[in-house]
Design an enzyme around this catalytic site. Structure first.
Site, PDB file in Angstrom:
ATOM      1  N   ARG A 238       0.097   0.215   8.475  1.00  0.00           N
ATOM      2  CA  ARG A 238      -0.601   1.425   8.046  1.00  0.00           C
ATOM      3  C   ARG A 238      -0.066   2.601   8.861  1.00  0.00           C
ATOM      4  NH1 ARG A 238      -1.574  -1.534   4.625  1.00  0.00           N
ATOM      5  NH2 ARG A 238      -3.553  -2.050   3.580  1.00  0.00           N
ATOM      6  N   ASP A 261       7.273   1.948   5.405  1.00  0.00           N
ATOM      7  CA  ASP A 261       6.802   1.576   4.066  1.00  0.00           C
ATOM      8  C   ASP A 261       5.410   2.130   3.796  1.00  0.00           C
ATOM      9  OD1 ASP A 261       7.144   0.092   1.577  1.00  0.00           O
ATOM     10  OD2 ASP A 261       5.650  -1.317   2.328  1.00  0.00           O
ATOM     11  N   GLU A 266      -0.597   8.832   0.307  1.00  0.00           N
ATOM     12  CA  GLU A 266       0.093   8.038  -0.702  1.00  0.00           C
ATOM     13  C   GLU A 266      -0.544   8.257  -2.072  1.00  0.00           C
ATOM     14  OE1 GLU A 266       0.222   3.942   0.455  1.00  0.00           O
ATOM     15  OE2 GLU A 266       1.259   4.336   2.333  1.00  0.00           O
ATOM     16  N   HIS A 285       5.587   1.971  -0.082  1.00  0.00           N
ATOM     17  CA  HIS A 285       4.547   0.959   0.130  1.00  0.00           C
ATOM     18  C   HIS A 285       4.765  -0.255  -0.778  1.00  0.00           C
ATOM     19  CE1 HIS A 285       0.186   0.484   1.748  1.00  0.00           C
ATOM     20  NE2 HIS A 285       0.854  -0.652   1.768  1.00  0.00           N
ATOM     21  N   GLY A 287       5.236  -3.284   0.471  1.00  0.00           N
ATOM     22  CA  GLY A 287       4.951  -4.487   1.248  1.00  0.00           C
ATOM     23  C   GLY A 287       4.279  -5.590   0.465  1.00  0.00           C
TER      24      GLY A 287
END
Length: 319
Positions: A238, A261, A266, A285, A287
């Site tokens: 995060r 990432d 976002e 993002h 992941g």
């Protein structure tokens, strides 16, 4: 038995939710509407979601604090992909009689993205690819992972897997977290280091810590200043774990490199300062974004809806 009439699937950025889950198992009387954008304006979000009695949230893309939940009078079932969601106020939902369910996941796809970022930065893959397409041949000299020191911050499920890959590549692996002890590190097959030692010794630092009040701002300017010139920091957990102003300053001064990432805002706005920083590899993002994870999420969401409508909720989240 409890009934549901309208389901909203939120933040389906890629438009794949309906093609990756067994939605045909649900009754045809349940209307499903998919939203591909993320609404950050509270009033607009309330207007959009008010008619729905079931909502599927994609991880933490749209938070559900108490102030939003209390303005959704029709909501009966709130589902998150994954086994937990720190953006959902589960206690507030349950206080209003709303069932909150999670879903299973699949594997540990964040480990893949972590190593994609590390290896691309070590070997300058994006720059070399662009150079090759422009007609140039071998413009940089990369660094092999073997023999380097990997510093893992957070040695839980993901951190342990990342450490195992580092060891397989011939790296020296050290670890630290607020809860880690030398004995636990040794049991995982890595060496314990203090926070100061880890940032000073590691060629690559990777973060695998859950965001909480305790871990917010865990990595500050002093930690980044301890890093070796050209060392890499990777964050697939995060964004608020790192002091973003300090990170941007260190990158703009070309003292370190970063693979990121996750971001404070976002989807990332096109004018975000991090986009202009040198020595970075940035991904949106990704992941937990994999075909296997999505299939598990949406299978779990269908099961959560079926369970609710049968009067037997599944994977209810604790308040």
């Amino acid at each position: 038995m409890p009934s549901l009439s309208r389901l909203a699937i939120l933040d389906d950025y890629q438009g794949v939710a309906l093609s990756m889950g067994p939605w045909d198992r649900l009754p045809k009387s349940l209307s499903i509407e998919v939203f591909r954008d993320t609404l950050k304006d509270r009033e607009a979000l309330v207007q959009r979601l008010a008619p729905f009695d079931a909502i599927l949230g994609m991880r933490e893309r749209t938070p559900f604090p108490a102030a939003l939940i209390e303005r959704l009078p029709n909501l009966k079932l709130l589902i998150t992909t994954g086994e937990r969601n720190r953006g959902f106020d589960v206690a507030a939902a349950k206080a209003r009689g709303i069932t909150v369910s999670g879903t299973p996941g699949a594997g540990a796809p964040t480990v893949d993205i972590t190593w994609a970022l590390i290896l691309n930065l070590l070997r300058n893959v994006p720059a070399e690819m662009e150079s090759l397409r422009a007609g140039r041949w071998q413009t940089t000299v990369g660094t092999s992972a073997g023999g380097l020191t990997l510093g893992v911050v957070g040695l839980g499920k993901l951190g342990t897997r990342v450490a195992a890959v580092g060891k397989a590549l011939g790296m020296k692996v050290i670890a630290w977290s607020q809860n880690l002890t030398p004995e636990k590190a040794e049991a995982a097959g890595v060496a314990y280091a203090t926070k100061e030692e880890l940032f000073a010794r590691a060629d690559v630092v990777t973060l695998h810590v859950i965001l909480s009040d305790r871990s917010r701002g865990l990595v500050g300017a002093a930690d980044l200043a301890r890093m070796k010139p050209g060392a890499i920091i990777v964050n697939t957990s995060r964004a608020p774990l790192i002091d973003q102003a300090a990170l941007i300053a260190a990158l703009n001064e070309r003292r370190i490199r970063a693979g990121l990432d996750v971001f404070d805002d976002e989807p990332l706005p096109p004018d975000a300062p991090i986009l202009a920083c040198p020595n970075t590899m940035l991904t949106p993002h990704l992941g937990y974004v994999s075909s296997q994870a999505y299939a598990a999420y949406f299978e779990g969401a269908v099961a959560a809806i079926e369970g609710y409508m049968a009067g037997k909720p599944v994977m209810e989240l604790p308040a």
